[in-house]
Structures are given as C-alpha cells and as structure tokens.
Design a protein around this motif. Structure first.
Motif, mmCIF file in Angstrom:
data_model
loop_
_atom_site.group_PDB
_atom_site.id
_atom_site.type_symbol
_atom_site.label_atom_id
_atom_site.label_comp_id
_atom_site.label_asym_id
_atom_site.label_seq_id
_atom_site.Cartn_x
_atom_site.Cartn_y
_atom_site.Cartn_z
ATOM 1 N N LEU A 50 0.835 -1.239 -0.112
ATOM 2 C CA LEU A 50 0.041 -0.246 -0.216
ATOM 3 C C LEU A 50 0.887 1.151 -0.381
ATOM 4 O O LEU A 50 1.352 1.330 0.874
ATOM 5 C CB LEU A 50 -1.422 -0.410 1.627
ATOM 6 N N ALA A 51 0.734 1.779 -1.394
ATOM 7 C CA ALA A 51 2.331 2.773 -1.426
ATOM 8 C C ALA A 51 1.494 4.884 -0.667
ATOM 9 O O ALA A 51 2.332 5.494 -0.672
ATOM 10 C CB ALA A 51 2.639 3.134 -3.300
ATOM 11 N N GLY A 52 0.042 4.123 -0.564
ATOM 12 C CA GLY A 52 -0.339 5.854 -0.250
ATOM 13 C C GLY A 52 -1.886 5.204 -0.681
ATOM 14 O O GLY A 52 -2.525 4.460 -1.049
ATOM 15 N N GLY A 53 -2.820 6.799 -0.793
ATOM 16 C CA GLY A 53 -4.144 7.518 -0.635
ATOM 17 C C GLY A 53 -4.818 8.276 -0.548
ATOM 18 O O GLY A 53 -4.461 8.378 -0.286
ATOM 19 N N LEU A 54 -6.268 8.421 -0.832
ATOM 20 C CA LEU A 54 -6.759 9.169 -0.117
ATOM 21 C C LEU A 54 -7.469 9.107 1.654
ATOM 22 O O LEU A 54 -7.722 8.258 1.774
ATOM 23 C CB LEU A 54 -7.810 9.615 -1.044
ATOM 24 N N CYS A 55 -6.955 9.624 2.871
ATOM 25 C CA CYS A 55 -7.106 9.763 4.181
ATOM 26 C C CYS A 55 -8.037 10.918 4.214
ATOM 27 O O CYS A 55 -7.439 12.064 4.088
ATOM 28 C CB CYS A 55 -5.967 9.790 4.440
ATOM 29 N N ASN A 109 2.509 14.991 -9.304
ATOM 30 C CA ASN A 109 3.637 14.697 -9.372
ATOM 31 C C ASN A 109 4.720 14.018 -7.602
ATOM 32 O O ASN A 109 5.489 13.579 -7.326
ATOM 33 C CB ASN A 109 4.470 15.872 -10.035
ATOM 34 N N ASP A 110 4.043 14.336 -6.213
ATOM 35 C CA ASP A 110 4.632 14.318 -5.181
ATOM 36 C C ASP A 110 4.012 12.413 -4.866
ATOM 37 O O ASP A 110 4.768 11.478 -4.102
ATOM 38 C CB ASP A 110 3.530 14.956 -4.434
ATOM 39 N N ILE A 111 3.112 12.476 -6.173
ATOM 40 C CA ILE A 111 2.689 10.701 -5.423
ATOM 41 C C ILE A 111 3.459 9.821 -6.138
ATOM 42 O O ILE A 111 3.787 9.115 -5.904
ATOM 43 C CB ILE A 111 0.894 10.768 -5.730
ATOM 44 N N ARG A 112 3.931 10.537 -7.785
ATOM 45 C CA ARG A 112 4.825 9.885 -8.337
ATOM 46 C C ARG A 112 6.139 9.259 -7.576
ATOM 47 O O ARG A 112 6.580 8.347 -7.634
ATOM 48 C CB ARG A 112 4.931 10.504 -9.784
ATOM 49 N N SER A 113 6.583 10.782 -6.846
ATOM 50 C CA SER A 113 8.328 10.851 -6.301
ATOM 51 C C SER A 113 7.959 10.048 -5.280
ATOM 52 O O SER A 113 8.782 9.290 -5.129
ATOM 53 C CB SER A 113 8.426 11.648 -5.993
ATOM 54 N N SER A 114 6.664 10.222 -4.276
ATOM 55 C CA SER A 114 6.658 9.000 -3.036
ATOM 56 C C SER A 114 7.138 7.443 -3.514
ATOM 57 O O SER A 114 7.431 6.903 -2.600
ATOM 58 C CB SER A 114 5.338 9.768 -2.452
ATOM 59 N N ILE A 115 5.827 7.411 -4.213
ATOM 60 C CA ILE A 115 5.828 5.889 -4.851
ATOM 61 C C ILE A 115 6.887 5.058 -5.361
ATOM 62 O O ILE A 115 7.795 4.289 -4.713
ATOM 63 C CB ILE A 115 4.800 5.815 -5.945
#
Length: 345
Positions: A50-55, A109-115
């Motif tokens: 789970l790399a992230g999501g809408l919290c 881009n924040d999401i891409r780089s975080s993943i």
C-alpha cells in the motif's frame, strides 16, 4: 516476497485518521511503528504494497436521534471544522515524525515521486463537507493547507446536498439533489481544481454534478449496483457517465457493498471483490476502475484482513486473467492519471 507484492497500490479511500483520532495521544507512534488495531499502519502498508491513498477526514454524526426521514444528523459547522483541523494536524504530525517515510501529497508528481522513493503518499481528503459553511471561506483556506479532494456529503443531508442513505435493496434515487450552496461548492472546487468525490451522493445529486462539473467524474469507494443492489452503489447509467468524462470508480472492499444479499458477513470471498472490478472494467474500460478500500471504515472480507493482505487481491485479479499492465492500472496508474487531469501539473 511474491511477484504480486511489488505492485504498489494507491488507494482511493481510508478512514485511518478517524480511528487514530479516537485512539488519542499515542496514535502517531502507533501508526508509524505498527499496532494490532484497524486495517492500516505503516508496517502493514509496506508489507502489503500500500503505497498511499486518499486519507479521509470524516466527522461522525452527533449522538442524537435520526430525523423523521430516518436520516443521520449532521454535526454543526464549527464542530466539524474543529475536528477537521485536528485530524489534518494528526496527518501532518505523522508526516513530520516519520523520518521521510510519509509524504502529504499536493500534486500528482508528489504521488509519483513518493511511490518511487518508497514513501507513503497521503492525500488530504474530506468526506462530507460539514466543516465548510455556505460562504465557502473554509474551502479556500483548507485548499491552501493541502485539501485536494472532497466529497460534498456523507450519507446524510447537509447545507450542500442530500447524501444517499444506507438502504438495501434500493436504488440510489433517494431525495433531492444539490442546493444552491451545493452548486456554488462544485463551481468553486472546479476553480480550485479540487477533486469532487461522488461516492455518497444520491442519484439526483450525481446528475446535478455531472451537468455542472468540468472535471472527470469520480466515485472514490463505490461498487456496481448491478451486482449488489445497495443504495451506495452505482447504476450502469452512472458508470457510463463516469466513463464518458474520463473518470473512475474506486472499488469499495466493504462486504455490505459487495454482496447481493446485503449481509454484513466478513466471511465474504475476495472473488466477489474481483467480480465487481471485472464487471466495471468490462462495462466502461480498464482505465476507469481502481481501488477504494474503505480501510478502517467498514467490514472487509476476513480473508483479506487488512492492508498487508493486498497481495492476495492482486493474486486473485491475476488468476482472473488481468495481466501486469492491467494490474498496474488498477493498482495505482488510473488514480494518478485522473488526479493529474483534475489537479493539473
């Protein structure tokens, strides 16, 4: 490590902030270091890919009787705003104390780089806009703070619209649509490039937004009404409208929205979750289906368990016939594409 575990999942909905808010002072450490409660913490997210999501920030209804229509009461605007700020502060504290392991993302881009960097990509989302008054002042301030997605309603009426009640079996055609204040909210979200979440809208509100919004239509955690006739699920006509705008549906893991009998039974096979994904992919295209687990907000299949069980879902999708390209789209690429279209670069 299995082959499926390396596919990162960006998830369209979780309620971990509400659970942590209820847990109190030690909740930041519990999230970062792991705990037995709930569905998500950082160690389990890492184990499950789970790399992230809408919290989501969700404010529960006050402890009052339902109204004459059986609707849940909405919290007051000052109370909702205070709780919204407290939960968002909790997310910021998790980020600050994570030694770079968690990133609050404000762009695609924040999401891409975080993943890519192995960080948990968290997006600040509001589920039910009771924290925002009709003047929309709070909307603009919250957007500056990092709000990027918003559901105008939860399943109760507020100043903006009439949320669809939880009913089974039922169509989503229950109650009136957007109020004048709701129409102003949709226009403002378009101007600010805040994603509008349709998951708790009733049918009239859905179509009001479809006529008014210039952004892709998105339901962050909803399923196919053709399989499970719950009022929270989407009709084929609604699915087609989402496709026609380039939007998507995040599939809800909640057993209430998966089953055709409306029973809250955790002994529900993962294959039923796969069935909803496959139905929507066949109906409107693989590029319009993603995941919206509702982790920490509902009862999910016991065989999946929690965020660490996501590889079981990936394996089940692969067994159904989805190849690696399709799995990547469902797991994270479709969400990033739609968020980028909505938010801009």
């Amino acid at each position: 490590m299995t082959e499926s575990s390396i596919i990162p999942v960006f998830d369209g909905h979780n309620d971990v902030l509400l659970r942590l808010r209820r847990d109190g002072l030690n909740s930041v450490n519990a999230f970062l270091n792991g705990e037995a409660a709930g569905h998500i913490d950082l160690p389990r997210a890492r184990r499950g890919g789970l790399a992230g999501g809408l919290c989501a920030v969700f404010i529960p209804s006050p402890d009052q009787p339902r109204d004459g229509n059986g609707d849940f009461p909405a919290p007051s605007q000052p109370q909702a705003l205070n709780e919204t700020l407290a939960m968002f502060r909790l997310l910021l504290a998790i980020e600050a104390q994570s030694d770079g392991a968690v990133k609050v993302c404000r762009s695609a881009n924040d999401i891409r780089s975080s993943i890519a960097d192995g960080r948990f990509a968290a997006v600040f989302h509001i589920e039910g806009a009771e924290a925002i008054a009709a003047d929309l002042d709070a909307l603009h301030v919250l957007h500056q703070a990092g709000l990027r997605t918003l559901g105008p309603v939860w399943s109760r009426p507020n100043v903006f619209a009439y949320g669809v009640p939880f009913r089974f079996p039922s169509t989503p055609d229950i109650g009136p649509g957007l109020t004048d204040a709701g129409k102003d909210l949709i226009r403002a979200c378009n101007e600010l490039r805040i994603m509008i979440d349709l998951s708790h809208m009733n049918e009239q509100g859905f179509w009001d937004i479809a006529k008014l919004s210039k952004a892709p239509l998105v339901a962050s955690h909803s399923n196919a009404h053709a399989i499970s006739p719950h009022s929270r699920n989407l009709t084929d006509k609604q699915l087609d409208a989402i496709r026609d705008t380039g939007g998507l549906v995040g599939i809800n893991f909640g057993v209430l929205f998966l089953r055709d009998d409306g029973v809250r039974n955790a002994d529900t096979p993962i294959e039923l979750l796969v069935r909803h994904i496959a139905y929507i992919a066949e109906r409107i295209g693989i590029e319009h289906v993603a995941l919206g687990s509702d982790f920490d907000g509902t009862t999910i299949p016991q065989s999946l368990g929690d965020a660490s069980g996501l590889p079981k879902l990936i394996d089940a999708l692969r067994a159904h016939g989805f190849d690696d390209q399709a799995l990547g789209m469902i797991a994270h690429e479709n969400w990033i594409r739609v968020l980028e279209r909505t938010w801009g670069a």
